[in-house]
Design an enzyme around this catalytic site. Structure first.
Site, PDB file in Angstrom:
ATOM      1  N   ASP A 104       0.806  -1.220   0.000  1.00  0.00           N
ATOM      2  CA  ASP A 104       0.000   0.000   0.000  1.00  0.00           C
ATOM      3  C   ASP A 104       0.844   1.278   0.000  1.00  0.00           C
ATOM      4  O   ASP A 104       0.343   2.364   0.261  1.00  0.00           O
ATOM      5  CB  ASP A 104      -0.944   0.011   1.207  1.00  0.00           C
ATOM      6  CG  ASP A 104      -0.192  -0.048   2.543  1.00  0.00           C
ATOM      7  OD1 ASP A 104       1.061  -0.065   2.518  1.00  0.00           O
ATOM      8  OD2 ASP A 104      -0.846  -0.065   3.601  1.00  0.00           O
ATOM      9  N   CYS A 131       4.724  -0.077   2.930  1.00  0.00           N
ATOM     10  CA  CYS A 131       5.290  -1.385   3.266  1.00  0.00           C
ATOM     11  C   CYS A 131       6.662  -1.287   3.920  1.00  0.00           C
ATOM     12  O   CYS A 131       6.960  -2.059   4.836  1.00  0.00           O
ATOM     13  CB  CYS A 131       5.325  -2.287   2.041  1.00  0.00           C
ATOM     14  SG  CYS A 131       6.178  -1.581   0.618  1.00  0.00           S
ATOM     15  N   HIS A 187       8.177  -2.885  -3.568  1.00  0.00           N
ATOM     16  CA  HIS A 187       7.598  -3.520  -2.382  1.00  0.00           C
ATOM     17  C   HIS A 187       8.641  -4.150  -1.470  1.00  0.00           C
ATOM     18  O   HIS A 187       9.635  -4.732  -1.924  1.00  0.00           O
ATOM     19  CB  HIS A 187       6.598  -4.599  -2.809  1.00  0.00           C
ATOM     20  CG  HIS A 187       5.857  -5.197  -1.660  1.00  0.00           C
ATOM     21  ND1 HIS A 187       4.988  -4.460  -0.883  1.00  0.00           N
ATOM     22  CD2 HIS A 187       5.879  -6.442  -1.124  1.00  0.00           C
ATOM     23  CE1 HIS A 187       4.494  -5.239   0.078  1.00  0.00           C
ATOM     24  NE2 HIS A 187       5.033  -6.434  -0.057  1.00  0.00           N
TER      25      HIS A 187
END
Length: 268
Positions: A78, A81, A261
């Site tokens: 989101d 992270c 991510h």
């Protein structure tokens, strides 16, 4: 349910284009939040093979990574992270290290006043700092029930959106403060014409903004915590490249980075 023709008609109407894009983004975000926990349970690292089935480059690199790490813990993708993974992993380490926990608790208690001295409004910091300290207290190694009970409490806290997000916000503010405090140094890491002040307000303090090296270095330096990031990408060679932040530090936190991510790793 909108048909493909309806979406196409809306897309070709300039007045609706922006609204449609925003709505699609919200739908994707809702789907992610409905299906992905903020922090997952510990999973075997081998679960990554399924994501890259048939991809020889990634399969070889996962095999290399599995020589050093046994488990992974996923975070929700989101934009928060890195901060969420950092906080969870560091507190998890501190649960088993009482003296380091006490040092960190003292630093955290004093951090609000330091941010105020840097010009952050006290009323803005109050709730976030109070919640941050509550979370730290709830995962004290001295709490009743022992290590497993405190570990369960940590996992529970980080999957409660309110607490979890307040921790992220406060870490973003600490990062921003460090960038301001050492602006001349960190300006060298910023591309383009952005000033440190503009970068802090645009790329560090807002929620859901992704993190880069500058965020990691500033936060690790501010808290005195070492992080090792393993980069799983299509770079040359069959091994995963690791980088320690700050350089030369002893890592207490282990993260895996795939483009855009961060997740948590657990060494063998």
């Amino acid at each position: 349910m909108k048909t493909r023709e309806t979406w196409s008609r809306l897309l070709h109407n300039d007045g609706n284009r922006d609204e449609l894009i925003i709505q699609q983004k919200r739908d994707i975000e809702k789907e992610i939040s409905d299906t992905t926990p903020l922090i997952s349970e510990q999973l075997p690292l081998t679960c990554l093979y399924a994501e890259y089935s048939g991809d020889e480059i990634f399969t070889a690199k996962i095999q290399d990574l599995s020589k050093k790490y046994k488990f992974i813990r996923r975070t929700r993708p989101d934009g928060n992270c890195f901060f969420r993974a950092f906080a969870y992993s560091y507190l998890e380490y501190l649960i088993s290290n009482s003296s380091a926990y006490q040092e960190f608790k003292k630093l955290a208690e004093e951090s609000k006043e330091k941010l105020v001295q840097l010009g952050f409004p006290s009323f803005t910091l109050e709730d976030f700092h109070e919640t941050f300290m509550e979370v730290i207290q709830r995962v004290s190694p001295d709490n009743a029930g022992g290590h497993s009970t405190v570990q369960d409490e940590l996992h529970k806290i980080f999957n409660e959106q309110g607490y979890s997000d307040y921790v992220v916000v406060y870490l973003r503010l600490i990062t921003s403060g460090k960038l301001q405090e050492e602006a001349d140094f960190y300006q060298n890491f910023i591309e383009g014409d952005l000033t440190i002040e503009a970068f802090r307000h645009l790329e560090v303090e807002p929620m859901y903004k992704e993190s880069d090296h500058i965020h990691i270095i500033a936060l690790c330096t501010a808290l005195g915590a070492g992080v090792r990031v393993e980069y799983l990408d299509r770079g040359e060679g069959g091994s995963v490249k690791a980088h320690d932040f700050p350089e030369g530090s002893e890592p207490r936190i282990y993260l895996i980075y795939r483009p855009g991510h961060y997740d948590i790793l657990y060494p063998n």
